[in-house]
Enzyme design. Structure first.
Site, PDB file in Angstrom:
ATOM      1  N   GLU A   1     -15.100   8.681  11.851  1.00  0.00           N
ATOM      2  CA  GLU A   1     -14.659   7.670  10.808  1.00  0.00           C
ATOM      3  C   GLU A   1     -15.554   6.487  11.444  1.00  0.00           C
ATOM      4  O   GLU A   1     -15.518   5.975  12.555  1.00  0.00           O
ATOM      5  CB  GLU A   1     -13.395   7.385  11.143  1.00  0.00           C
ATOM      6  CG  GLU A   1     -12.389   8.372  10.307  1.00  0.00           C
ATOM      7  CD  GLU A   1     -11.065   7.754  10.635  1.00  0.00           C
ATOM      8  OE1 GLU A   1     -10.783   6.757  10.880  1.00  0.00           O
ATOM      9  OE2 GLU A   1     -10.170   8.725  10.424  1.00  0.00           O
TER      10      GLU A   1
ATOM     11  N   HIS B   1      -3.289   9.635   6.539  1.00  0.00           N
ATOM     12  CA  HIS B   1      -2.831   8.246   7.056  1.00  0.00           C
ATOM     13  C   HIS B   1      -1.510   8.453   6.966  1.00  0.00           C
ATOM     14  O   HIS B   1      -0.774   8.573   5.822  1.00  0.00           O
ATOM     15  CB  HIS B   1      -3.572   7.362   6.095  1.00  0.00           C
ATOM     16  CG  HIS B   1      -3.801   6.095   6.915  1.00  0.00           C
ATOM     17  ND1 HIS B   1      -2.507   5.206   7.149  1.00  0.00           N
ATOM     18  CD2 HIS B   1      -4.548   5.353   7.743  1.00  0.00           C
ATOM     19  CE1 HIS B   1      -3.042   4.058   7.753  1.00  0.00           C
ATOM     20  NE2 HIS B   1      -3.984   4.232   8.176  1.00  0.00           N
TER      21      HIS B   1
ATOM     22  N   ASN C   1      -6.594  13.211  15.072  1.00  0.00           N
ATOM     23  CA  ASN C   1      -7.375  11.660  15.572  1.00  0.00           C
ATOM     24  C   ASN C   1      -6.965  11.141  16.732  1.00  0.00           C
ATOM     25  O   ASN C   1      -5.618  11.125  16.996  1.00  0.00           O
ATOM     26  CB  ASN C   1      -6.856  10.792  14.221  1.00  0.00           C
ATOM     27  CG  ASN C   1      -7.529   9.508  14.096  1.00  0.00           C
ATOM     28  OD1 ASN C   1      -7.421   8.745  15.426  1.00  0.00           O
ATOM     29  ND2 ASN C   1      -7.935   8.878  13.465  1.00  0.00           N
TER      30      ASN C   1
ATOM     31  N   THR D   1      -6.532   0.974   9.466  1.00  0.00           N
ATOM     32  CA  THR D   1      -7.106   1.169   8.107  1.00  0.00           C
ATOM     33  C   THR D   1      -6.000   0.842   7.134  1.00  0.00           C
ATOM     34  O   THR D   1      -5.103   1.586   7.072  1.00  0.00           O
ATOM     35  CB  THR D   1      -7.807   2.421   7.908  1.00  0.00           C
ATOM     36  OG1 THR D   1      -8.483   2.831   9.151  1.00  0.00           O
ATOM     37  CG2 THR D   1      -8.959   2.296   7.018  1.00  0.00           C
TER      38      THR D   1
ATOM     39  N   ASP E   1      -7.588   8.454  18.200  1.00  0.00           N
ATOM     40  CA  ASP E   1      -7.948   7.037  18.630  1.00  0.00           C
ATOM     41  C   ASP E   1      -6.943   6.651  19.882  1.00  0.00           C
ATOM     42  O   ASP E   1      -7.308   5.658  20.626  1.00  0.00           O
ATOM     43  CB  ASP E   1      -7.859   6.321  17.367  1.00  0.00           C
ATOM     44  CG  ASP E   1      -8.904   6.275  16.409  1.00  0.00           C
ATOM     45  OD1 ASP E   1     -10.046   7.206  16.891  1.00  0.00           O
ATOM     46  OD2 ASP E   1      -9.024   6.072  15.306  1.00  0.00           O
ATOM     47  N   HIS E   2      -5.778   6.884  19.410  1.00  0.00           N
ATOM     48  CA  HIS E   2      -4.520   6.456  20.252  1.00  0.00           C
ATOM     49  C   HIS E   2      -4.515   6.657  21.571  1.00  0.00           C
ATOM     50  O   HIS E   2      -3.909   5.990  22.540  1.00  0.00           O
ATOM     51  CB  HIS E   2      -3.235   6.436  19.495  1.00  0.00           C
ATOM     52  CG  HIS E   2      -3.380   5.610  18.328  1.00  0.00           C
ATOM     53  ND1 HIS E   2      -3.668   4.167  18.233  1.00  0.00           N
ATOM     54  CD2 HIS E   2      -3.237   5.938  17.068  1.00  0.00           C
ATOM     55  CE1 HIS E   2      -3.531   3.796  16.871  1.00  0.00           C
ATOM     56  NE2 HIS E   2      -3.613   5.001  16.200  1.00  0.00           N
TER      57      HIS E   2
ATOM     58  N   ARG F   1     -14.526   1.642  15.827  1.00  0.00           N
ATOM     59  CA  ARG F   1     -14.484   0.463  15.053  1.00  0.00           C
ATOM     60  C   ARG F   1     -15.689  -0.465  15.764  1.00  0.00           C
ATOM     61  O   ARG F   1     -15.853  -0.616  16.929  1.00  0.00           O
ATOM     62  CB  ARG F   1     -13.292  -0.036  15.440  1.00  0.00           C
ATOM     63  CG  ARG F   1     -12.014   0.732  14.805  1.00  0.00           C
ATOM     64  CD  ARG F   1     -10.771   0.067  14.738  1.00  0.00           C
ATOM     65  NE  ARG F   1     -10.642  -0.994  13.767  1.00  0.00           N
ATOM     66  CZ  ARG F   1      -9.772  -0.786  12.517  1.00  0.00           C
ATOM     67  NH1 ARG F   1      -9.206   0.145  12.352  1.00  0.00           N
ATOM     68  NH2 ARG F   1     -10.036  -1.993  11.776  1.00  0.00           N
TER      69      ARG F   1
ATOM     70  N   HIS G   1     -12.355   7.124  15.167  1.00  0.00           N
ATOM     71  CA  HIS G   1     -12.873   6.080  14.417  1.00  0.00           C
ATOM     72  C   HIS G   1     -13.566   5.128  15.375  1.00  0.00           C
ATOM     73  O   HIS G   1     -12.977   4.410  16.235  1.00  0.00           O
ATOM     74  CB  HIS G   1     -11.819   5.418  13.604  1.00  0.00           C
ATOM     75  CG  HIS G   1     -12.002   4.302  12.937  1.00  0.00           C
ATOM     76  ND1 HIS G   1     -10.931   3.661  11.962  1.00  0.00           N
ATOM     77  CD2 HIS G   1     -13.158   3.634  12.654  1.00  0.00           C
ATOM     78  CE1 HIS G   1     -11.564   2.571  11.462  1.00  0.00           C
ATOM     79  NE2 HIS G   1     -12.832   2.887  11.786  1.00  0.00           N
TER      80      HIS G   1
ATOM     81  N   ARG H   1      -5.789  -1.003  29.430  1.00  0.00           N
ATOM     82  CA  ARG H   1      -6.090  -1.534  31.095  1.00  0.00           C
ATOM     83  C   ARG H   1      -7.492  -1.571  31.135  1.00  0.00           C
ATOM     84  O   ARG H   1      -7.915  -1.519  32.349  1.00  0.00           O
ATOM     85  CB  ARG H   1      -5.304  -0.570  31.719  1.00  0.00           C
ATOM     86  CG  ARG H   1      -3.851  -0.546  31.889  1.00  0.00           C
ATOM     87  CD  ARG H   1      -3.360  -1.842  32.691  1.00  0.00           C
ATOM     88  NE  ARG H   1      -2.149  -2.248  32.736  1.00  0.00           N
ATOM     89  CZ  ARG H   1      -1.209  -1.792  33.623  1.00  0.00           C
ATOM     90  NH1 ARG H   1      -1.791  -1.307  34.651  1.00  0.00           N
ATOM     91  NH2 ARG H   1       0.161  -2.075  33.731  1.00  0.00           N
TER      92      ARG H   1
ATOM     93  N   GLU I   1     -11.459  11.586   1.251  1.00  0.00           N
ATOM     94  CA  GLU I   1     -10.181  11.804   1.912  1.00  0.00           C
ATOM     95  C   GLU I   1      -9.157  11.047   1.296  1.00  0.00           C
ATOM     96  O   GLU I   1      -9.390   9.712   1.174  1.00  0.00           O
ATOM     97  CB  GLU I   1     -10.407  11.377   3.227  1.00  0.00           C
ATOM     98  CG  GLU I   1      -9.011  11.240   4.304  1.00  0.00           C
ATOM     99  CD  GLU I   1      -9.017  11.333   5.745  1.00  0.00           C
ATOM    100  OE1 GLU I   1     -10.038  11.415   6.317  1.00  0.00           O
ATOM    101  OE2 GLU I   1      -8.288  10.795   6.210  1.00  0.00           O
TER     102      GLU I   1
ATOM    103  N   ARG J   1     -12.155  -1.495  19.812  1.00  0.00           N
ATOM    104  CA  ARG J   1     -10.646  -1.731  20.226  1.00  0.00           C
ATOM    105  C   ARG J   1     -10.083  -0.202  21.070  1.00  0.00           C
ATOM    106  O   ARG J   1      -9.330  -0.459  21.960  1.00  0.00           O
ATOM    107  CB  ARG J   1      -9.675  -1.990  19.212  1.00  0.00           C
ATOM    108  CG  ARG J   1      -9.447  -1.165  18.308  1.00  0.00           C
ATOM    109  CD  ARG J   1      -8.362  -1.764  17.352  1.00  0.00           C
ATOM    110  NE  ARG J   1      -8.977  -2.795  16.451  1.00  0.00           N
ATOM    111  CZ  ARG J   1      -8.450  -3.239  15.348  1.00  0.00           C
ATOM    112  NH1 ARG J   1      -7.225  -2.555  14.975  1.00  0.00           N
ATOM    113  NH2 ARG J   1      -8.955  -4.141  14.562  1.00  0.00           N
ATOM    114  N   HIS J   2     -10.655   0.823  20.454  1.00  0.00           N
ATOM    115  CA  HIS J   2     -10.048   2.000  21.179  1.00  0.00           C
ATOM    116  C   HIS J   2     -11.365   3.041  21.573  1.00  0.00           C
ATOM    117  O   HIS J   2     -11.692   3.146  22.789  1.00  0.00           O
ATOM    118  CB  HIS J   2      -8.916   2.812  20.295  1.00  0.00           C
ATOM    119  CG  HIS J   2      -9.180   2.702  18.889  1.00  0.00           C
ATOM    120  ND1 HIS J   2     -10.175   3.238  18.130  1.00  0.00           N
ATOM    121  CD2 HIS J   2      -8.225   2.377  17.954  1.00  0.00           C
ATOM    122  CE1 HIS J   2      -9.994   3.276  16.927  1.00  0.00           C
ATOM    123  NE2 HIS J   2      -8.795   2.705  16.796  1.00  0.00           N
TER     124      HIS J   2
HETATM  125  N1  PXP Z   1      -7.422   9.064   7.983  1.00  0.00           N
HETATM  126  C1  PXP Z   1      -8.424   7.900   8.184  1.00  0.00           C
HETATM  127  C2  PXP Z   1      -9.404   7.553   7.191  1.00  0.00           C
HETATM  128  C3  PXP Z   1      -7.758   6.833   9.003  1.00  0.00           C
HETATM  129  O1  PXP Z   1      -8.446   5.545   9.039  1.00  0.00           O
HETATM  130  C4  PXP Z   1      -6.804   7.337  10.031  1.00  0.00           C
HETATM  131  C5  PXP Z   1      -6.022   6.156  10.949  1.00  0.00           C
HETATM  132  O2  PXP Z   1      -7.328   6.070  11.966  1.00  0.00           O
HETATM  133  C6  PXP Z   1      -5.942   8.453   9.716  1.00  0.00           C
HETATM  134  C7  PXP Z   1      -6.501   9.244   8.954  1.00  0.00           C
HETATM  135  C8  PXP Z   1      -5.008   8.902  10.727  1.00  0.00           C
HETATM  136  O3  PXP Z   1      -3.676   7.935  10.153  1.00  0.00           O
HETATM  137  P1  PXP Z   1      -2.820   8.298  11.423  1.00  0.00           P
HETATM  138  O4  PXP Z   1      -3.049   7.803  12.579  1.00  0.00           O
HETATM  139  O5  PXP Z   1      -1.636   7.288  10.667  1.00  0.00           O
HETATM  140  O6  PXP Z   1      -2.029   9.683  11.226  1.00  0.00           O
END
Ligand code: PXP
Length: 255
Positions: A70, A190, A7, A101, A9-10, A45, A43, A18, A151, A49-50
């Site tokens: 997602e 997660h 994932n 989430t 996203d971060h 959203r 994801h 920024r 999931e 936000r990301h």
């Molecule tokens: N699975 C789902 C459905 C999620 O919403 C997330 C967080 O976006 C993750 C997995 C990954 O979670 P983590 O960033 O805590 O590894």
């Protein structure tokens, strides 16, 4: 062995801090694939936000593995998914005020609506996974919607105290077996980290683990490719060998 969905996203969270162009999750998805990611998860959203719409569109064109989108089960997101055609949609609950989430979808309460969303996506040959807590009732309701996968939410396992963790682990094991018996594919994720992933990876029947935050955090120290390789090694049960060999290789390098 379970596959690894990374994932990203971060990576986008840092860029959006920024509102600039770097780091670019689209470029870095390629590095995650080089490290062995079996799929890339994003994801999108509602509040953007990301991950941005542009990221999803470009990732669809550039990644060579699988794209797992997602999203909340809203009309806006369904239209985007139908347009982008990801390899999998994972439906998740979404609240603006949450940091990440927080819980699984309530399929029991929203069953009719979720069923409609699933059939719109499946009509375009997009498989659908539902992010649910490891509870019998939610899994049964998920099977009734016609979803392809669940999931399983591993957040409670990840946050549990050492004493409570055994119980949470057995809930996930049971949930995996129940899901399989109902014909559902099983993913999980997660809150998984380098420290807690092994016990989950050992559960037979889990097909893919979706992991984000810990890999992106680790990548700041060792780089994204290495961070993904380390996670793959842990999932395959070769974590300690991998780390030992890696240390040996490093110690051979001239200083
Ligand atoms: N699975 C789902 C459905 C999620 O919403 C997330 C967080 O976006 C993750 C997995 C990954 O979670 P983590 O960033 O805590 O590894």
């Amino acid at each position: 062995m379970a596959k690894l969905g990374v994932n990203i996203d971060h990576i986008a969270s840092v860029r959006q801090a920024r509102r600039t162009v770097e780091p670019d999750p689209v470029n870095l998805a390629f590095i995650a694939e080089l490290g062995g990611a079996d799929s890339i998860t994003v994801h999108l959203r509602e509040d953007r936000r990301h991950i941005q719409d542009r990221d999803v569109r470009l990732l669809r064109k550039t990644i060579r593995t699988q794209l797992n989108l997602e999203m909340a089960p809203t009309d806006e997101m369904v239209n985007i998914a139908l347009n982008v055609c990801p390899d999998m949609v994972t439906l998740v609950p979404e609240r603006r005020e949450e940091i990440t989430t927080e819980g699984g979808l309530d399929i029991i309460v929203n069953q009719i609506y979720i069923k409609e969303v699933i059939s719109k996506l499946q009509d375009e040959s997009i498989p659908v996974s539902l992010f649910v807590d490891p509870s019998y009732d939610q899994i049964q309701a998920s099977a009734d919607t016609g979803a392809d996968f669940v999931e399983l939410h591993t957040g409670c396992y990840a946050e549990a105290s050492t004493k409570e963790r055994v119980k949470q682990l057995s809930l996930i094991k049971e949930a995996t077996a129940i899901s399989q018996s109902l014909g559902l594919g099983v993913n999980a994720g997660h809150g998984l980290t380098y420290q807690n992933v092994s016990a989950i990876a050992e559960i037979r029947g889990i097909q893919e683990l979706n992991i984000g935050h810990t890999i992106i955090a680790r990548s700041l120290a060792v780089g994204l490719k290495e961070a993904v390789q380390e996670m793959k090694a842990l999932i395959s049960g070769k974590g300690s060998n991998y780390i030992r060999n890696h240390r040996n290789n490093h110690s051979k390098e001239p200083c």
